[in-house]
Design a protein around this motif. Structure first.
Motif, short mmCIF file in Angstrom:
data_model
loop_
_atom_site.label_atom_id
_atom_site.label_comp_id
_atom_site.label_asym_id
_atom_site.label_seq_id
_atom_site.Cartn_x
_atom_site.Cartn_y
_atom_site.Cartn_z
N MET A 1 0.74 -1.34 0.02
CA MET A 1 -0.07 0.20 -0.17
C MET A 1 0.85 1.32 -0.01
O MET A 1 0.69 2.08 -0.81
CB MET A 1 -0.99 -0.08 1.02
N ILE A 2 2.06 1.27 0.86
CA ILE A 2 2.75 2.53 1.03
C ILE A 2 3.40 2.70 -0.47
O ILE A 2 3.62 3.95 -0.86
CB ILE A 2 3.81 2.32 2.08
N ASN A 3 4.01 1.68 -0.98
CA ASN A 3 4.86 1.80 -2.07
C ASN A 3 3.91 2.18 -3.34
O ASN A 3 4.17 3.00 -4.11
CB ASN A 3 5.42 0.35 -2.43
N ALA A 4 2.47 1.69 -3.32
CA ALA A 4 1.64 1.99 -4.49
C ALA A 4 1.29 3.52 -4.46
O ALA A 4 1.42 4.09 -5.31
CB ALA A 4 0.64 1.14 -4.08
N TYR A 5 1.01 3.83 -3.31
CA TYR A 5 0.55 5.42 -2.98
C TYR A 5 1.84 6.41 -3.36
O TYR A 5 1.74 7.24 -4.15
CB TYR A 5 0.05 5.60 -1.70
N ARG A 6 3.16 5.94 -3.03
CA ARG A 6 4.19 6.61 -3.20
C ARG A 6 4.23 6.80 -4.68
O ARG A 6 4.90 8.18 -5.24
CB ARG A 6 5.40 5.91 -2.62
N LEU A 7 4.22 5.61 -5.46
CA LEU A 7 4.41 5.60 -7.04
C LEU A 7 3.51 6.55 -7.60
O LEU A 7 3.76 7.17 -8.53
CB LEU A 7 4.43 4.22 -7.32
N LEU A 8 2.18 6.50 -6.98
CA LEU A 8 1.09 7.15 -7.82
C LEU A 8 1.23 8.69 -7.55
O LEU A 8 1.10 9.58 -8.53
CB LEU A 8 -0.22 6.69 -7.26
N ALA A 9 1.87 8.99 -6.38
CA ALA A 9 1.93 10.37 -6.05
C ALA A 9 2.91 11.07 -6.87
O ALA A 9 2.82 12.11 -7.26
CB ALA A 9 2.47 10.66 -4.71
N GLU A 10 3.71 10.39 -7.48
CA GLU A 10 4.94 10.74 -8.01
C GLU A 10 4.57 11.00 -9.71
O GLU A 10 5.06 11.95 -10.52
CB GLU A 10 6.19 9.96 -8.38
N GLN A 11 3.15 10.34 -10.20
CA GLN A 11 2.82 10.46 -11.47
C GLN A 11 1.36 11.29 -11.66
O GLN A 11 1.09 11.35 -12.79
CB GLN A 11 2.36 9.03 -12.06
N THR A 12 0.59 11.87 -10.34
CA THR A 12 -0.37 12.40 -10.57
C THR A 12 -0.54 13.47 -9.34
O THR A 12 0.10 13.09 -8.62
CB THR A 12 -1.57 11.41 -10.60
N ASP A 13 -1.36 14.40 -9.73
CA ASP A 13 -1.62 15.49 -8.67
C ASP A 13 -3.20 15.44 -8.17
O ASP A 13 -3.38 16.34 -7.59
CB ASP A 13 -1.38 16.79 -9.14
N TYR A 14 -3.82 14.23 -8.76
CA TYR A 14 -4.98 14.16 -8.06
C TYR A 14 -5.17 13.87 -6.38
O TYR A 14 -4.09 13.19 -6.06
CB TYR A 14 -6.00 12.95 -8.75
N PRO A 15 -6.13 14.35 -5.64
CA PRO A 15 -6.08 14.21 -4.27
C PRO A 15 -6.39 12.54 -4.09
O PRO A 15 -6.82 11.76 -4.88
CB PRO A 15 -7.55 14.92 -3.62
N LEU A 16 -5.57 12.15 -3.03
CA LEU A 16 -5.50 10.57 -2.69
C LEU A 16 -6.24 10.29 -1.33
O LEU A 16 -5.98 10.88 -0.36
CB LEU A 16 -4.12 10.30 -2.78
N HIS A 17 -7.00 9.23 -1.43
CA HIS A 17 -7.76 8.86 -0.33
C HIS A 17 -6.78 7.65 0.17
O HIS A 17 -6.64 6.50 -0.44
CB HIS A 17 -9.23 8.27 -0.36
N LEU A 18 -6.27 7.77 1.36
CA LEU A 18 -5.29 6.77 2.09
C LEU A 18 -6.36 5.87 2.95
O LEU A 18 -7.02 6.22 3.59
CB LEU A 18 -4.41 7.46 2.77
N GLY A 19 -5.70 4.54 2.72
CA GLY A 19 -6.23 3.43 3.83
C GLY A 19 -5.49 2.03 3.48
O GLY A 19 -5.36 1.78 2.55
N VAL A 20 -5.46 1.31 4.49
CA VAL A 20 -5.22 -0.06 4.39
C VAL A 20 -6.39 -0.86 4.38
O VAL A 20 -7.01 -0.81 5.77
CB VAL A 20 -4.15 -0.50 5.65
N THR A 21 -6.89 -1.52 3.38
CA THR A 21 -8.14 -2.27 3.37
C THR A 21 -8.25 -3.59 4.10
O THR A 21 -7.01 -4.02 4.29
CB THR A 21 -8.59 -2.44 2.07
#
Length: 342
Positions: free
Chosen positions: A176-196
């Motif tokens: 989860m951490i790695n996926a969000y970090r990777l996505l944050a480098e590629q987009t500026d859309y707001p991100l909703h965080l959570g461990v499902t």
């Protein structure tokens, strides 16, 4: 970060919003509304509700009449349910654009949301990743989750829709951490965080604190949900506490020593009572509960207010400076008085 309006809130403005989800069956409107009111009172800022059937869209209008926080409709598979919730006045739609059918159905939802200025949260889950991406990456990797999300963004953009929030959920904290970090480098859309599917209140909180907290400390995230197999009220308190721990939340924060052989007061009970007492204190203060009158004020000098125990008595101190000495049975009462003065 791109700014996205959700009801009266603005994602991307620097504030992190805490949300939770109703766990009452959607058919039970009365108790769903009751739970939503309790969540709002606990400080929940966004409430999500599952809408599995067309007739459940009635729940959205009932919630909108009962609480002031934005309502999110969680939709899977049937795009017509999304359209019905939009008509009912929902503040945000949560869908996976890949599982509601062909492009014409995605366009219908995007058009309806655009007309009413309703954002869409793209929800990508490691347990429901597209087959082609699983074949490409071999498993639900961080790269696969990020690519899935960006593909869904492109699909919505194709229909001239850009009010988007993204979530990448996994029960694996590191993934989860790695996926969000990777996505944050590629987009500026707001991100909703959570461990499902994080687990029970104990382990779920630990996993969520590690996953959500790590990303918040990186400056990633606009909204959070702590997913617990527990009362949703506990999700709200946990989310607020994670924000406080990351220096991002308002309200009072407790610091307390772990106790040692010098402790001559029932510090565990006292600390728990103080924590409960300050739960509703809406002041950005740090409250210390220390077990030793010798070291307490010094070790907790950064606290705005605090107490330190002794034999049958204790100290009230402010910013490391002793204010006065009080009997042990009045420590909590005197601390409350000092907090009210701040």
């Amino acid at each position: 970060m791109k700014k996205v309006k959700v009801g009266g809130l603005t994602f991307g403005c620097g504030k992190i919003y805490v949300q939770s989800m109703l766990n009452v069956p959607a058919d039970d409107i009365e108790n769903s509304v009751k739970q939503a009111i309790e969540l709002e009172k606990a400080g929940c800022e966004i409430i999500r509700a599952a809408v599995p059937k067309m007739e459940n869209a009635r729940l959205i209008s009932a919630l909108k009449k009962s609480v002031d926080v934005p309502i999110v409709a969680d939709i899977h598979f049937d795009y017509k349910i999304a359209l019905e919730c939009i008509e009912a006045g929902v503040d945000k739609i949560r869908i996976n654009p890949g599982n509601i059918g062909g492009d014409d159905r995605v366009k219908a939802v995007a058009d309806a949301c655009r007309a009413k200025h309703i954002p869409i949260r793209i929800g990508v889950n490691s347990g429901s990743l597209e087959k082609d991406l699983l074949e490409k990456y071999g498993s639900p990797t961080a790269e696969a989750l990020a690519e899935s999300a960006l593909n869904h963004v492109k699909l919505l953009n194709k229909f001239d829709f850009d009010d988007i929030v993204i979530s990448l959920k996994s029960s694996n904290v590191k993934l989860m951490i790695n996926a969000y970090r990777l996505l944050a480098e590629q987009t500026d859309y707001p991100l909703h965080l959570g461990v499902t599917e994080a687990g029970t209140e104990r382990m779920g909180l630990i996993k969520s604190a590690v996953g959500i907290g790590s990303l918040l400390c990186d400056g990633i995230g606009a909204t959070i949900r702590v997913s617990l197999t527990a009362d949703p009220i506990q999700e709200v308190y946990a989310g607020k506490d994670i924000l406080k721990a990351c220096g991002l939340g308002g309200g009072a924060e407790i610091v307390s020593c772990p106790t040692c052989g010098r402790t001559q007061i029932d510090l565990i009970t006292l600390a728990n009572r103080v924590e409960e007492m300050i739960k509703t204190v809406d002041k950005p203060i740090k409250v210390a509960v220390m077990g030793c009158a010798v070291n307490g004020p010094g070790e907790a000098r950064e606290a705005d207010i605090g107490i330190a125990g002794g034999i049958g008595e204790g100290l009230i101190f402010r910013k490391g400076q002793i204010v006065r000495k009080v009997p042990e049975d009045r420590l909590l009462e005197e601390l409350k008085k000092e907090i009210e003065k701040l």
